[in-house]
Write an enzyme that holds these catalytic residues in place. Structure first.
Site, PDB file in Angstrom:
ATOM      1  N   ASP A  78      12.522  33.433  56.310  1.00 19.61           N
ATOM      2  CA  ASP A  78      11.480  33.388  57.331  1.00 19.61           C
ATOM      3  C   ASP A  78      10.930  31.966  57.452  1.00 19.61           C
ATOM      4  O   ASP A  78      11.041  31.162  56.523  1.00 19.61           O
ATOM      5  CB  ASP A  78      10.352  34.371  57.019  1.00 19.61           C
ATOM      6  CG  ASP A  78       9.606  34.034  55.726  1.00 19.61           C
ATOM      7  OD1 ASP A  78      10.256  33.601  54.752  1.00 19.61           O
ATOM      8  OD2 ASP A  78       8.377  34.209  55.690  1.00 19.61           O
ATOM      9  N   GLU A 136       8.255  35.172  52.665  1.00 20.46           N
ATOM     10  CA  GLU A 136       7.749  34.184  51.699  1.00 20.46           C
ATOM     11  C   GLU A 136       6.570  33.406  52.256  1.00 20.46           C
ATOM     12  O   GLU A 136       5.628  33.063  51.524  1.00 20.46           O
ATOM     13  CB  GLU A 136       8.876  33.235  51.301  1.00 20.46           C
ATOM     14  CG  GLU A 136       8.535  32.303  50.133  1.00 20.46           C
ATOM     15  CD  GLU A 136       7.785  31.040  50.542  1.00 20.46           C
ATOM     16  OE1 GLU A 136       7.139  30.423  49.666  1.00 20.46           O
ATOM     17  OE2 GLU A 136       7.828  30.679  51.743  1.00 20.46           O
TER      18      GLU A 136
END
Length: 367
Positions: A78, A136
């Site tokens: 991400d 994350e």
């Protein structure tokens, strides 16, 4: 190593936009990783999460070390960038530098990891386990237990986040927690009947001042109010307000004390209600003898490929906080050199992709 091929893969990854929380895009990228890891000889699986699936891949060891404890490699797919960021921040390659959203944080690290796995094919090494996280950038709230379980039998853990500017690795990290304060007041006419109301915004401001005073009593605690929202019209006493705060800590004792105090906040106004929740938490990863010994072994591996590597503490948090906090020998910063994480000038030094891949390959075959 074919640098052009590495850059082609990095460009494909960067141009596949993967904002945190965009499950469809993240899952499509996970499909790429699953196929890629299978091609590299791994056994890969996806771990479902509503906001985007995580990927786990196990690569068998080879030779006499095939049954040894695995090395754990941590990454994420991400990014902080929204859909459409490529329009104003397109992939660019000039004078040995490549730019684009997520190129440094951390799709460049994913390319380094893959290239290293290619380099060790056919060479003796212990097993390798790869965990790539889909959330994350907001503290890995759905992946915390996954990282803990997959690190339980690891010999050591390595993160593929960006290194220090000079290329040194990260040997510890501050703890990081995201906290949300939600206030419910009581709406009323701001001129005709203000006394029957309770301003959620005023209550929130007072609570933030309490938090500021609380944090001031501790050394080395950072607090950032990242968002504030609430209210609607100037002639209405606001009934709702909220804020999200980010805290950073150098040790777990201070972290616990501050979070306990913040989550125990009480309303200042009798008519107001307060709800405080910890949205995500990464424990402080403190320097340890185990990580120092691991750094020494990595420095020796670096010398074997003509590189010099050092280490230093880092202020930012990552999934290596979890492994380091659990006592697993841990280092981070194996991604390529560059700068501009979370910034519009995000960039990577192209040649460092191959350099870091050679370093990681040396680590795999020597530890």
């Amino acid at each position: 190593m074919d640098l052009d091929r590495l850059l082609d893969r990095l460009r494909a990854y960067v141009e596949h936009e993967t904002p945190t929380g965009a499950a469809e895009a993240l899952n499509s990228f996970a499909d790429r990783l699953l196929a890629r890891y299978a091609d590299l000889g791994g056994t890969a699986r996806r771990e479902h999460a509503a906001t985007g699936d995580h990927v786990v891949a196990d690569f068998p060891g080879e030779g006499p070390r095939a049954e040894e404890a695995p090395l754990l490699f941590l990454g994420h797919h991400d990014t902080v960038w929204p859909f459409g960021q490529l329009e104003s921040m397109p992939w660019r390659e000039r004078d040995g530098v490549v730019r684009g959203p997520g190129v440094f944080d951390m799709k460049g690290g994913l390319v380094v990891l893959e290239a290293a796995l290619e380099l060790v094919d056919g060479r003796d090494h212990r097993p390798v386990r790869v965990v790539v996280i889909a959330d994350e950038e907001i503290g890995s709230p759905t992946a915390r237990e996954l990282v803990k379980s997959e690190s339980a039998d690891a010999y050591a853990a390595f993160g593929f986040e960006s290194p220090h500017p000079n290329g040194d690795l990260k040997t510890s990290r501050r703890g990081s927690s995201r906290v949300r304060i939600e206030v419910t007041g009581r709406e009323a006419h701001a001129a005709l009947d203000p006394g029957t109301g309770a301003s959620a915004i005023d209550e929130l401001v007072d609570q933030l001042l309490v938090v500021r005073s609380l944090v001031a009593g501790y050394d080395d605690v950072l607090c950032n109010v990242g968002t504030i929202s609430g209210g609607g019209r100037t002639n209405v006493v606001p009934g709702k307000a909220s804020a999200e705060l980010g805290f950073r800590f150098v040790d777990p004792e201070t972290e616990r004390a501050v979070l306990d105090a913040v989550t125990a906040l009480e309303p200042v106004r009798p008519k107001a209600r307060l709800e405080v929740s910890v949205m995500s938490n990464r424990p402080a990863w403190q320097p340890s003898e185990a990580s120092a010994e691991l750094l020494a072994a990595v420095a020796e591996a670096a010398r074997s490929v003509g590189q010099t590597i050092g280490g230093a503490a880092a202020a930012g948090a990552a999934d290596t906080n979890l492994t380091g906090g659990l006592g697993v020998p841990t280092l981070d910063g194996l991604g390529p050199r560059g700068k501009g994480a979370h910034a519009v000038h995000e960039q990577v030094i192209a040649a460092s992709l191959a350099e870091r891949a050679a370093l990681v390959a040396a680590i795999i075959t020597s530890l």
